[in-house]
Design a protein around this motif. Structure first.
Motif, short mmCIF file in Angstrom:
data_model
loop_
_atom_site.label_atom_id
_atom_site.label_comp_id
_atom_site.label_asym_id
_atom_site.label_seq_id
_atom_site.Cartn_x
_atom_site.Cartn_y
_atom_site.Cartn_z
N GLY A 68 -60.90 -41.64 1.63
CA GLY A 68 -62.19 -40.98 1.65
C GLY A 68 -63.22 -41.85 2.33
O GLY A 68 -62.96 -42.99 2.73
N VAL A 69 -64.43 -41.32 2.47
CA VAL A 69 -65.50 -42.06 3.11
C VAL A 69 -66.64 -42.34 2.15
O VAL A 69 -67.67 -42.87 2.54
N GLU A 70 -66.43 -41.97 0.89
CA GLU A 70 -67.45 -42.22 -0.13
C GLU A 70 -67.32 -43.65 -0.65
O GLU A 70 -66.36 -44.36 -0.34
N PRO A 71 -68.28 -44.10 -1.49
CA PRO A 71 -68.13 -45.44 -2.10
C PRO A 71 -66.83 -45.55 -2.86
O PRO A 71 -66.29 -44.56 -3.36
N VAL A 72 -66.30 -46.75 -2.94
CA VAL A 72 -64.99 -46.98 -3.53
C VAL A 72 -64.98 -46.50 -4.98
O VAL A 72 -65.94 -46.64 -5.72
N SER A 73 -63.86 -45.88 -5.38
CA SER A 73 -63.72 -45.35 -6.73
C SER A 73 -62.41 -45.85 -7.32
O SER A 73 -61.68 -46.63 -6.71
N CYS A 109 -59.76 -44.24 -7.68
CA CYS A 109 -58.60 -43.74 -6.93
C CYS A 109 -58.29 -44.60 -5.71
O CYS A 109 -57.16 -44.59 -5.23
N CYS A 110 -59.27 -45.28 -5.16
CA CYS A 110 -59.01 -46.06 -3.94
C CYS A 110 -59.52 -47.49 -4.11
O CYS A 110 -60.18 -48.04 -3.23
N LYS A 111 -59.22 -48.08 -5.26
CA LYS A 111 -59.73 -49.42 -5.55
C LYS A 111 -59.11 -50.48 -4.65
O LYS A 111 -59.64 -51.59 -4.56
N LYS A 112 -57.99 -50.15 -3.99
CA LYS A 112 -57.36 -51.11 -3.10
C LYS A 112 -57.95 -51.08 -1.69
O LYS A 112 -57.58 -51.88 -0.84
N ARG A 113 -58.86 -50.14 -1.45
CA ARG A 113 -59.41 -50.01 -0.10
C ARG A 113 -60.05 -51.30 0.41
O ARG A 113 -59.77 -51.72 1.54
N PRO A 114 -60.90 -51.98 -0.38
CA PRO A 114 -61.49 -53.21 0.14
C PRO A 114 -60.44 -54.26 0.50
O PRO A 114 -60.59 -55.00 1.48
#
Length: 1314
Positions: free
Chosen positions: A1208-1213, A1215-1220
């Motif tokens: 997604g393109v929203e702030p990290v949540s 569901c996507c805590k590994k994005r950073p």
């Protein structure tokens, strides 16, 4: 004469003595400044000196507020004896609050500000930079005002510039008495003017007072003009943009003050330099566009290519493909969601919401185009289903759910989010005006435009025959409203709408509009759209006299009779109030009414109640978890009391289409949570207990248990054999589903139901549920896992399990010893609701105890058959007896036979028609049709019928397929067959060819109307056994996607997804589109990493193919290497097709492995590709690097789009805590390569284009990503971009990187834009 350097204190005394002496003598300011500089240098004082600045400002304010002292200060500033920023900061503290009593000093301060606020580079690059910024922070208390803990010099620069304009603004408001309009009645700056001292009439005459008043007013105008100049200056403007991004609360307050000034300031209107409109425009939240100016020819080419490839270009032939690039992911997602055997734990509406937001952000398409594409994708799905072959999984209701419920819920999410944000802003702007304004966002307006435009696609709007009457009713409602006729009070309940005149018949757009009206997205003014209503009320046929009692009758208070129940079961509720009414009856009605209400809930309101479908599912799950009755005093579970009601609900939602609808709404985890206690309780209950139903039938605990247990098993891949594993760290979609995972999703609802928490809050308000809470279910599950993992251990005689084992064998094969008895597979079947009483009474055991012995029974029976002690017909008859006795045992039969098949320890069974059923009669036809289906892919299909050998299957598989074909193909057997079907598909795919073809041939003989579906299922197995076939299929997907359609109205979707699968009108099965094949194949391919690598490789080859066919590079070049204008249209078309290919690749990666595969792409696949050697891939006839750059751009677009789909393109949540972490690692790889720490094997033009494009897309379309990455990595990446002369991109990267990067960004702004 030699000068002795004094101590520091005497040094500053001497500075003041020099100043006072020069002031008294009227010395030349320049000579004084030069002498002061020489003295400081001799004393070893570093310049510019912060101490001297403090001394000089203190000297002026206010004992020496005379012109010559100001001249001394100005000269000291000019020759850099004192730091300008610090002097301005010190003066602002002294002068601005005293501007009324000392207007001349304020005027001089403003003049110094105009001269010295803009040249910031000398100060930032000077020797005392850090010390000066510390002094400024100490003087103005900036960190205290803005709330930052850091005193980083660059951060102080931003705070200082922001404080300057805000102080001037507040002073100007105060000067015109406008601060009273500020909510807090004050400014954050101490700038309230001190009153002028006018008591001494000898000092201030009337003329002097008038002069001061005039100067005071002119100062206000000058201050406002300086604000405009600061915003006009490109350096200070960019610095203020940092404040706007990273200090939203302070910036909002500042802008509120500024709007007050713009709307009320007389001084601003009197200014000749700036107008209110200009000032407001200068300070608006304008996005800083990335500069397209570059210093090298190659980068000029690259940015020209990027400019020509806009997805929303409407030029020439690129328009159709451009829209396809917007719509293609939507089509693929909706089609992939239709896999009937895959249960999702996340609401499809939530996933679609994230997909729409991510895709719109990356493509920069308008919301009108996005929403139009969504409607068309959903309509195409319905049309494909209308032409698809009939199969065991009903798909039409699921298609209509996606079209009329899932899509509208996703749009509701998007519109609510936008309008909530706008409402907050509106409330902030009008919080002191005492009025409320309804806010309509752009997305709602885009929805209206997209639905109006949808009327142009009449070919997609024809409703399926089964819903034509509902569409006609929607059209009739619109006609009546336009005609002024009320449609309330059940007016349409008695209207016969099956034969509406063609002139006013309804279509799918009418249903879409009604769904949007029901969700408050539209109102009935929609009926006035041109062309929406095509008839008159007198054309609507009526049959009021024969009106049946419907929902309106119920809402008027009529009792729920049997006649009404049958009507409501087949008629969906149209409003939440109606479904709440039925739910209330199911809770509080009589026993008979409760069962009737439960039956209604599981009827058309669940399958086709699109306006309230998620609420219906919610109420069903609530009823499956009833509360303890107030007067209940039994020792066993209170669920026993609700057995008849629970059984009606369980049987009502047992069909695979109901399960899929509940799954689409994210209710599968909650359903699992209420099924487990039912299984635990009724599986432990003695079969001697029974209940008498209203129709006189008897209901046993085994029936309730079997219905609940089979439904529970449909929620995860319980049949998964041990050899169905994956390679690498990425698992195929759906393979992680198990009871623990379902309960985890149920216990943590924030992972999925994000925007509709109010509806689902009650489902998750209770305590978390864990598998260990159900010991009987847990024991079965552990035994089940052990059974699949390894062979069974020996069963010891004399144990209770052995006794049950012996009783089951006797029951299953009780007729074997009868002389002359010919055993054959029976075609009869029994439902879960009716178990033979003699069997139940003879065994007399709870279901859990029976299930514990079933694996041993199966092993004994299969072993006996393998050794000839039991004939195949006898084996199948015994298995059927077991499944009839306890339908839940079918789960163990399926899992045991699946496991034994994959172990490969059993001899093959000869499917000769004597011992086992023969597929010979239809095997050749199956083979022929498989070839037809795959003909478009170019994949070779191994021959299955040549050679005259008898087909064989592994013995356990032969037993399983033979058992399934003994069941009738009807609604009664559907529940059991749908339990076995996924296992047969999995086994057919995992066993050697032609096992799946044999299974399909046997089932073709059983259910001829499913022929096309069964053949299609068999054709998918080819790809499981041949990795080259998967690559060929992917290649065909890319080829069909980028192939130019014959007309502009066409698109790549037709070639990619076709028109479903099945026999065409000419009487033969037609080739299946490659996209459909891939979406049905990818879940059975274990090595998903392999598929990702192939997608990357195919994308690169596709780029080269497009460039070689669409345009000749030599024709596009001028002698200086730039792109020629007459080639821009061709290049634009090529770029659009390249983006289309990248969009396809990103969508396939995301659908194949979802988040895990996207992260693997970023972390492993792409870095490996760049490190590996690919220089030879670039055409030798590409001296300018055009193809290489386009390959890099395609990879960047592909990577960013994949990331947007997954993260997604929203702030990290949550569901996507590994994005950073993953994104940071990828950018670290880029930075290390730019630093020269990693050697790359790819083409330099490709790498340069990839990095520049990736960063450009990220900062433009997904700025929230950047804020999560470690600042040190971003600085290194920015430094590398500057080496490539990408100054603007490097700067923007830091500008959007959050508060921690503000200082570094400010310093780069000053350095880059001087």
């Amino acid at each position: 004469m030699a000068v002795t350097v004094p101590a520091s204190t005497s040094m500053w005394d001497r500075v003041m003595e020099m100043t006072k002496s020069a002031q008294n003598k009227g010395a030349d300011p320049l000579m004084w400044a030069l002498e002061l500089s020489s003295t400081l240098l001799s004393a070893g004082v570093s310049m510019p000196s912060t101490k001297v600045a403090e001394l000089l400002v203190s000297h002026i304010c206010w004992s020496n507020n005379v012109p010559i002292a100001w001249k001394f200060l100005e000269k000291a500033l000019s020759i850099r004896v004192v730091p300008p920023m610090l002097v301005l900061a010190l003066l602002s503290n002294r002068v601005i609050p005293s501007r009324r009593s000392h207007p001349a000093a304020y005027r001089l301060y403003l003049e110094l500000l105009k001269r010295h606020i803009f040249p910031l580079a000398p100060e930032v690059n000077g020797p005392n930079y850090h010390k000066i910024m510390e002094s400024i922070d100490d003087a103005l208390h900036l960190n205290q005002i803005f709330g930052f803990q850091s005193s980083e010099p660059g951060l102080v620069v931003v705070e200082f510039i922001f404080s300057v304009v805000w102080e001037l603004l507040s002073a100007s408001l105060s000067d015109e008495n406008l601060l009273e309009l500020v909510p807090e009645k004050k400014s954050p700056w101490p700038n309230k003017p001190m009153e002028m001292e006018i008591d001494d009439h000898n000092t201030y005459g009337e003329n002097k007072i008038d002069y001061h008043q005039g100067l005071y007013k002119m100062n206000t105008i000058t201050a406002i003009e300086i604000i405009g100049e600061i915003f006009r200056n490109k350096v200070t403007f960019r610095i203020l943009q940092l404040a706007r991004r990273n200090m939203p609360a302070h910036w909002g307050s500042f802008m509120h003050h500024l709007r007050l000034l713009v709307g009320n300031s007389t001084a601003l209107r009197n200014s000749k330099d700036i107008t209110p409109e200009t000032l407001l425009q200068l300070t608006s939240d304008n996005h800083v566009q990335l500069s397209k100016e570059c210093k090298t020819v190659s980068l000029q080419q690259f940015h020209a290519v990027m400019a020509t490839g806009s997805l929303i270009s409407s030029a020439g032939q690129s328009y159709g493909a451009s829209r396809s690039a917007i719509w293609l992911p939507l089509d693929l997602f909706l089609e992939d969601t239709m896999d009937g055997y895959v249960v999702a734990t996340t609401s499809a509406a939530e996933t679609l919401t994230d997909l729409l937001k991510a895709h719109q952000a990356i493509t920069r398409a308008s919301w009108q185009d996005i929403l139009l594409g969504l409607w068309i994708a959903a309509l195409r799905l319905v049309q494909r289903e209308g032409e698809a072959a009939e199969g065991p999984i009903p798909r039409l209701d699921t298609c209509l759910c996606l079209l009329l419920c899932t899509t509208t819920l996703a749009i509701v999410n998007i519109i609510d989010e936008e309008e909530s944000t706008l409402l907050e802003e509106n409330d902030h702007n009008h919080m002191h005006q005492g009025n409320e304004t309804q806010v309509l966002g752009n997305c709602r307006k885009s929805l209206v435009s997209s639905l109006q435009q949808l009327g142009d696609f009449e070919g997609l709007l024809t409703p399926p025959p089964s819903v034509a009457s509902i569409a006609n009713q929607a059209a009739a409602k619109a006609i009546m409203v336009v005609s002024g006729i009320s449609v309330g009070n059940g007016y349409l309940d008695g209207v016969s709408l099956n034969d509406m005149p063609n002139t006013c018949a309804g279509n799918l757009r009418h249903l879409i509009v009604e769904a949007c009206i029901a969700r408050n997205l539209l109102d009935t003014s929609t009926y006035l759209w041109p062309g929406y209503v095509k008839g008159h009320s007198n054309q609507i046929p009526r049959n009021i006299s024969g009106q049946m009692p419907g929902w309106s009758t119920l809402m008027k208070g009529s009792p729920l009779t049997s006649q009404m129940m049958h009507t409501l079961v087949s008629t969906p509720a149209s409003s939440l109030a109606e479904i709440e009414k039925i739910y209330g009856i199911a809770i509080n009605g009589s026993e008979e009414e409760k069962i009737s209400a439960a039956t209604v809930l599981c009827g058309a309101s669940l399958t086709r109640g699109w306006n309230i479908q998620e609420h219906t599912g919610f109420f069903i799950i609530k009823l499956l978890s009833p509360p303890v009755p107030v007067d209940y005093s039994g020792n066993e579970s209170h669920l026993i009391v609700y057995a008849p009601l629970l059984n009606v609900l369980l049987m009502g939602i047992s069909s695979i289409d109901c399960v899929q609808i509940l799954s689409l709404h994210g209710l599968a985890p909650h359903l699992a949570g209420v099924l487990m206690p039912i299984c635990e309780v009724f599986g432990s209950c003695s079969p001697t207990v029974s209940w008498t139903l209203p129709n006189g039938e008897h209901l046993s605990p085994l029936s309730v248990f079997s219905n609940a247990f089979i439904l529970l098993l449909k929620l995860w891949r319980f049949h998964q054999p041990p050899l169905e594993h994956v390679m690498g760290d990425v698992t195929p979609v759906g393979s992680q589903l198990n009871p623990e995972f379902l309960l985890l999703a149920r216990n943590h609802p924030l992972n999925n139901q994000k925007t509709r928490r109010g509806l689902f809050s009650n489902l998750s308000s209770s305590e978390p549920i864990f598998l260990d809470s159900f010991p009987k279910l847990t024991f079965w599950y552990r035994q089940h896992q052990a059974c699949i993992a390894s062979t069974l251990s020996d069963l010891k005689p004399g144990t209770s399990v052995y006794q049950i084992f012996d009783a089951l064998l006797n029951m299953m094969f009780r007729n074997i010893n009868k002389v002359g008895q010919a055993l054959s597979a029976s075609g009869s079947s029994n439902s879960c609701g009716s178990i033979p009483e003699d069997c139940a009474n003879r065994l007399g055991l709870p279901a859990w105890e029976i299930l514990e012995a079933v694996p041993f029974v199966l092993e004994a029976a299969l072993t006996a058959c393998a050794h000839g002690k039991l004939s195949p017909p006898e084996l199948i008859t015994g298995l059927k007896e077991l499944a009839i006795f306890l339908p839940a045992s079918m789960a163990t039969i399926v899992s045991y036979l699946s496991a034994e098949t994959t172990r490969g320890l059993w001899k093959p069974a000869s499917m000769n028609g004597t011992d086992w059923p023969s597929p010979a009669a239809s095997l050749a036809m199956v083979e022929n049709n498989i070839n037809k289906i795959l003909s478009a892919t170019g994949v070779d299909v191994p021959s299955v019928s040549a050679g005259g050998t008898t087909p064989t299957l592994p013995l356990p598989l032969a037993a399983l397929v033979s058992l399934t074909i003994t069941y009738k193909v009807d609604r009664v057997s559907e529940s059991v067959l749908n339990l076995a079907a996924p296992a047969l598909n999995t086994l057919g795919a995992s066993c050697p060819w032609p096992c799946m073809a044999i299974i399909s041939a046997l089932w073709v003989q059983k259910a001829k109307r499913w022929t096309d579906y069964l053949v299609f299922s068999a054709s998918r197995t080819v790809f499981h056994h041949n990795s080259n076939a998967v690559v060929q299929l992917l290649r065909m997907c890319f080829t069909s996607a980028i192939t130019q359609p014959p007309s502009f109205s066409g698109s790549c979707i037709g070639g990619l997804l076709g028109h479903g699968f099945g026999s065409n009108s000419s009487g033969g099965i037609s080739p299946v589109a490659p996209g459909i094949l891939y979406l049905r194949v990818h879940r059975s391919v274990g090595d998903v990493m392999f598929m990702t690598e192939e997608i990357v490789s195919l994308l690169m080859h596709t780029v080269k193919d497009i460039m070689s066919t669409d345009l000749s590079y030599d024709k596009l070049k001028k002698p200086n290497g730039l792109v020629m204008r007459y080639g821009e249209v061709s290049l634009s078309a090529a770029m659009t097709r390249i983006k289309l290919a990248a969009s396809l690749g990103a969508t396939l990666v995301w659908l194949t492995g979802r988040l895990n595969l996207v992260q693997s792409l970023m972390k492993e696949t792409l870095p490996s590709w760049f490190i590996s050697g690919h220089r030879s891939d670039i055409n030798k006839g590409d001296p300018g690097g055009m193809v290489g750059m386009l390959m890099g751009y395609a990879l960047a677009y592909f990577a960013v789009l994949s990331g947007a789909f997954g993260w997604g393109v929203e702030p990290v949540s949550i569901c996507c805590k590994k994005r950073p972490v993953i994104l940071g690692a990828h950018l670290e790889f880029m930075a290390s390569a730019l630093d020269g720490k990693i050697s790359l094997g790819c083409n330099k033009a490709t790498w340069r284009a990839y990095v520049s494009s990736f960063v450009s897309l990220m900062v433009t379309c997904a700025p929230k990503w950047v804020m999560e990455v470690d600042l040190a990595v971003l600085k290194r990446l920015s430094k590398g971009l500057r080496k490539w002369d990408e100054e603007e991109l490097a700067l923007t990267l830091l500008e959007i990187s959050g508060v921690n990067a503000m200082g570094s960004a400010a310093e780069m702004i000053i350095e880059s834009l001087v």
